[in-house]
Design a protein around this motif. Structure first.
Motif, short mmCIF file in Angstrom:
data_model
loop_
_atom_site.label_atom_id
_atom_site.label_comp_id
_atom_site.label_asym_id
_atom_site.label_seq_id
_atom_site.Cartn_x
_atom_site.Cartn_y
_atom_site.Cartn_z
N LEU A 145 0.83 -1.20 0.00
CA LEU A 145 0.00 0.00 0.00
C LEU A 145 0.87 1.26 0.00
O LEU A 145 0.61 2.21 -0.75
CB LEU A 145 -0.89 -0.03 1.25
CG LEU A 145 -2.26 0.58 1.12
CD1 LEU A 145 -3.01 -0.09 0.01
CD2 LEU A 145 -3.02 0.43 2.42
N ALA B 201 2.49 1.73 -3.38
CA ALA B 201 1.52 2.25 -4.35
C ALA B 201 1.31 3.75 -4.11
O ALA B 201 1.23 4.53 -5.06
CB ALA B 201 0.21 1.50 -4.24
N TYR C 161 -5.13 5.92 7.11
CA TYR C 161 -5.93 4.75 6.80
C TYR C 161 -5.39 3.51 7.51
O TYR C 161 -6.13 2.76 8.15
CB TYR C 161 -5.95 4.54 5.28
CG TYR C 161 -6.49 3.19 4.93
CD1 TYR C 161 -7.85 2.93 5.05
CD2 TYR C 161 -5.66 2.16 4.53
CE1 TYR C 161 -8.36 1.68 4.78
CE2 TYR C 161 -6.15 0.91 4.25
CZ TYR C 161 -7.50 0.68 4.38
OH TYR C 161 -7.99 -0.55 4.13
N VAL D 168 -7.31 1.24 10.31
CA VAL D 168 -7.63 -0.15 10.00
C VAL D 168 -6.87 -1.12 10.90
O VAL D 168 -7.42 -2.09 11.41
CB VAL D 168 -7.34 -0.43 8.52
CG1 VAL D 168 -7.35 -1.91 8.25
CG2 VAL D 168 -8.36 0.27 7.66
N SER E 8 -6.98 9.52 -1.53
CA SER E 8 -6.90 9.57 -2.99
C SER E 8 -7.08 8.17 -3.55
O SER E 8 -6.17 7.58 -4.09
CB SER E 8 -5.56 10.12 -3.42
OG SER E 8 -4.54 9.39 -2.79
N GLY F 2 -6.97 7.92 -7.67
CA GLY F 2 -5.76 8.22 -8.45
C GLY F 2 -5.37 7.14 -9.43
O GLY F 2 -5.33 7.38 -10.63
N ALA F 3 -5.15 5.93 -8.88
CA ALA F 3 -4.61 4.87 -9.73
C ALA F 3 -5.60 4.49 -10.82
O ALA F 3 -5.21 4.12 -11.91
CB ALA F 3 -4.30 3.65 -8.88
N LEU G 259 -3.44 -9.97 -6.75
CA LEU G 259 -3.44 -9.67 -5.32
C LEU G 259 -2.81 -8.31 -5.06
O LEU G 259 -3.34 -7.49 -4.31
CB LEU G 259 -2.66 -10.74 -4.57
CG LEU G 259 -3.45 -11.94 -4.10
CD1 LEU G 259 -2.52 -13.01 -3.60
CD2 LEU G 259 -4.41 -11.53 -3.01
N MET G 260 -1.67 -8.07 -5.71
CA MET G 260 -0.97 -6.80 -5.53
C MET G 260 -1.86 -5.65 -6.01
O MET G 260 -1.95 -4.60 -5.39
CB MET G 260 0.35 -6.78 -6.33
CG MET G 260 1.31 -7.87 -5.93
SD MET G 260 1.93 -7.63 -4.26
CE MET G 260 2.71 -9.19 -3.95
N TRP H 290 -4.55 -4.88 -3.58
CA TRP H 290 -4.05 -4.12 -2.45
C TRP H 290 -3.85 -2.66 -2.82
O TRP H 290 -4.18 -1.77 -2.04
CB TRP H 290 -2.73 -4.70 -1.94
CG TRP H 290 -2.94 -5.60 -0.80
CD1 TRP H 290 -3.05 -6.95 -0.86
CD2 TRP H 290 -3.13 -5.24 0.56
NE1 TRP H 290 -3.28 -7.44 0.39
CE2 TRP H 290 -3.33 -6.43 1.29
CE3 TRP H 290 -3.14 -4.03 1.26
CZ2 TRP H 290 -3.54 -6.44 2.66
CZ3 TRP H 290 -3.35 -4.04 2.62
CH2 TRP H 290 -3.55 -5.24 3.30
N SER H 291 -3.32 -2.42 -4.03
CA SER H 291 -3.02 -1.03 -4.38
C SER H 291 -4.28 -0.24 -4.66
O SER H 291 -4.33 0.95 -4.41
CB SER H 291 -2.10 -0.97 -5.59
OG SER H 291 -1.20 -2.03 -5.57
N GLY I 281 -7.15 -2.08 -1.72
CA GLY I 281 -6.52 -2.33 -0.43
C GLY I 281 -6.81 -1.20 0.52
O GLY I 281 -6.76 -1.35 1.73
N VAL I 282 -7.13 -0.08 -0.06
CA VAL I 282 -7.51 1.07 0.73
C VAL I 282 -8.67 0.73 1.64
O VAL I 282 -8.91 1.40 2.63
CB VAL I 282 -7.84 2.21 -0.25
CG1 VAL I 282 -8.54 3.35 0.41
CG2 VAL I 282 -6.58 2.68 -0.91
N LEU I 283 -9.38 -0.34 1.33
CA LEU I 283 -10.50 -0.70 2.20
C LEU I 283 -10.26 -1.98 2.97
O LEU I 283 -10.90 -2.22 3.96
CB LEU I 283 -11.76 -0.89 1.37
CG LEU I 283 -12.53 0.37 1.11
CD1 LEU I 283 -13.80 0.05 0.39
CD2 LEU I 283 -12.84 1.09 2.41
N LYS I 284 -9.36 -2.81 2.48
CA LYS I 284 -9.21 -4.13 3.08
C LYS I 284 -8.14 -4.07 4.15
O LYS I 284 -7.03 -3.70 3.89
CB LYS I 284 -8.81 -5.12 1.98
CG LYS I 284 -8.84 -6.55 2.44
CD LYS I 284 -10.21 -7.09 2.31
CE LYS I 284 -10.23 -8.57 2.68
NZ LYS I 284 -11.60 -9.05 2.72
N GLY I 285 -8.48 -4.53 5.36
CA GLY I 285 -7.55 -4.43 6.48
C GLY I 285 -6.36 -5.36 6.39
O GLY I 285 -6.18 -6.14 5.58
#
Lengths: 312, 312
Positions: free
Chosen positions: A195, A198, A236, A240, B2, B5-6, B300-301, B304-305, B308-312
């Protein structure tokens, strides 16, 4: 009767300026949207909203087979004066206070180093750091219980080679919580690193180029450009991972059963035992509500502490 | 935060997944830095040693798991333990077959339940993601953000009421208890919304003009276009369900219905120092996850990028 009228063109013209009717018309027109999200809404109502409300209600009730009885604040009074709950809270808080900053700082440092490497080396390291995380908590706890075994475990074996030990690791109340933390400390926070990497890619390069012109050292650039611009990611992760570490359960269940004594009893482990071993649903709900309030308070604190309005 | 962005910066309908080639050679946004002089070289070597050492230490538990799974217990419980490739055998697995005859059953249960949950999630999350991303309807943002906020509520808070609901619906000791509450997820809805937002709207509009139904648009146009996003989501959901421990522990009672993690935890309590046996059981849980990781690492990567902003 305007209510029964179908939304014909005529009525649309007639009531077009009435915002309520406009909305109603729009809802009818877009009915498919509501149909599409209906399953999700039902699931969220049934398995999140209703249980949360019930949880708050149960916390003020005593569970009896004949029906629940309202007992006011009794459950809270009991839980808050219960030394076991106090110990569980202390254990969980200590675990969180150590693990959250440790994970974030390590992830930040490792990501800051990795970003300077070539894409290929980076992906190799990312995989190495992430791989241990794909094994489940049960599996990892089982392996570490074995590593920590006082007689045959890997750690005491290695220590005996250099003339140290044997250490009790999980079998002494003084070291057991520390051992559970060490297990988390030694595993690199793979997801966090990904993260951060990224987020670092999104920092515009010209910021660094300007700093180069001004003759800034790499550490200066890291401190004054990278760190502040990563604040949203840090916020974040802080929120989390705090929520996550307040919920630690599996390690306590598999490795120590909360012991020895209550030295590794975490709040969630205690909730589990109160509810599903002792069947004290009211008390368990009171414990869960207190945990929830603590999590909310800490999240708000984190938000205040780290929130910024970074724009770039 | 953000989060966009990606996604937004890519070509429509594509995440970095597809842009990888284009950026592979470029410097990844970071300040490029080459060591100059002896001091800087020494520093760089020191830093790289640290980074590599940590990766190795992180991998120790996994290596220990597989080596000891292949070493007979008699060799492990010797002082010093005799762990070497010479001793490798499948003895532990043969013993496991004898002592834990239900293990293949648990494995199969986990595969089936995790697959079913994944399929449901792919369906409902994509449908909801499409609705939130592309359809305009009154209350859209409020509904979306309300659902998103429920994510802040830890599952442990609702444990007791969820158990009561499951009991009342007669889902106790049945897979319905696991399957139905997990049919859709906040993380998935958010991920798919982010992905579908990047798809161009022209095709949908054309289909709508041609008289395609809303469901038909989703089924025939959106679904084929969001396969990469669905791959990311599917892997995340499958892995999370594979590792799930606490909820199955609470709602499944019959031993033959157990999920793998739950079964392993009971093995741990039965054969608590027969580490060779336990590790061979744990390998059944860890190995599939490691394979999934190596095959789908890229996704997976990416998950996350982006999400992943939401997944702990």
């Amino acid at each position: 009767m305007p209510g029964a009228m179908s939304p014909t063109v005529a009525s649309a013209r007639r009531y077009g300026r009435n915002p309520y009717l406009q909305t109603l018309r729009l809802i009818r027109k877009k009915k498919w949207a509501y149909v599409f999200i209906a399953p999700d809404i039902l699931l969220f109502l049934g398995f999140i909203v209703v249980p949360v409300v019930r949880s708050f209600m149960l916390a003020f009730q005593e569970f009896r087979l004949s029906g629940n009885v309202w007992v006011g604040l009794d459950n809270f009074k009991y839980v808050l004066t219960d030394p076991v709950f106090g110990a569980a809270m202390r254990n969980t808080a200590l675990y969180t206070v150590v693990m959250v900053p440790q994970n974030i700082i390590v992830a930040l440092l490792l990501a800051s180093i990795l970003r300077h490497l070539s894409e290929r080396t980076q992906s190799l390291f990312r995989a190495a750091y992430y791989l241990p995380g794909v094994a489940s908590a049960v599996v990892i706890s089982m392996v570490w219980k074995w590593i920590y075994d006082p007689n045959f475990g890997l750690f005491n074996f290695l220590l005996s080679r250099i003339g140290l030990g044997p250490y009790p690791w999980l079998t002494s109340p003084r070291t057991s919580l520390f051992s559970i933390m060490l297990m988390g400390i030694l595993a690199a926070p793979g997801g966090f690193i990904i993260l951060y990497l990224a987020a670092m890619k999104k920092i515009p390069r010209d910021l660094y180029e300007v700093a180069d012109i001004d003759g800034a050292t790499p550490i200066r650039k890291w401190w004054n450009i990278t760190l502040p611009l990563l604040k949203p990611t840090t916020l974040y992760l802080a929120i989390v991972s705090t929520i996550g570490s307040f919920q630690i359960f599996t390690a306590a269940y598999v490795m120590t059963q909360g012991g020895p004594g209550y030295s590794t009893t975490t709040v969630v482990y205690l909730i589990y035992n109160t509810a599903f071993r002792d069947f004290e649903f009211g008390l368990a709900s009171a414990q869960a509500v207190i945990l929830f309030l603590v999590i909310v308070a800490v999240s708000v604190f984190n938000f205040r502490r780290f929130s910024t309005d970074v724009q770039y | 935060m953000s989060t966009n962005g990606a996604v937004v910066r890519g070509k429509p309908g594509r995440w970095a997944l597809h842009r990888r080639r284009a950026t592979a050679g470029a410097v990844q946004g970071g300040p490029s830095w080459r060591p100059r002089g002896v001091a800087q070289w020494a520093g760089a070597i020191l830093v790289m040693t640290f980074v590599t050492a940590w990766a190795v230490v992180s991998l120790v538990p996994l290596v220990w798991l597989f080596t000891t799974a292949l070493t007979p217990s008699s060799a492990l419980l010797r002082i010093p333990p005799d762990v070497s490739v010479r001793n490798f055998s499948l003895d532990n697995f043969k013993l496991l077959q004898e002592r834990a005859p239900l293990l293949p059953r648990w494995f199969l249960n986990t595969v089936l339940v995790a697959s079913a949950v994944t399929v449901f999630n792919l369906f409902f999350d994509t449908l909801a993601g499409y609705t939130f991303a592309k359809l305009q309807f009154p209350g859209r943002d409020i509904i979306f953000w309300t659902i998103l906020c429920t994510m802040m509520i830890p599952g442990q808070v609702t444990l007791v009421p969820m158990f009561m609901i499951v009991k009342a619906l007669h889902w106790y000791d049945s897979y319905f208890a696991i399957l139905i509450p997990a049919m859709a997820g906040v993380f998935g809805i958010f991920l798919m919304k982010q992905y579908i937002q990047t798809l161009p709207s022209e095709i949908e509009d054309a289909a709508r003009v041609d008289g395609c139904s809303e469901f038909g648009i989703w089924w025939r146009i959106i679904l084929p276009l969001c396969k990469p996003g669905m791959a990311v989501l599917g892997i995340f959901v499958f892995m999370a369900e594979w590792k799930a421990f606490m909820w199955p522990l609470i709602v499944l009672k019959t031993e033959s219905k157990f999920m793998l993690e739950q079964g392993l935890a009971t093995l741990q309590q039965q054969f608590f120092t027969d580490y060779g046996l336990l590790m061979s059981g744990a390998a059944f849980s860890a190995l599939p996850m490691i394979l999934v990781f190596f095959v789908f690492q890229r996704y997976l990567m990416e998950g996350w990028s982006v999400g992943g902003v939401l997944k702990g």
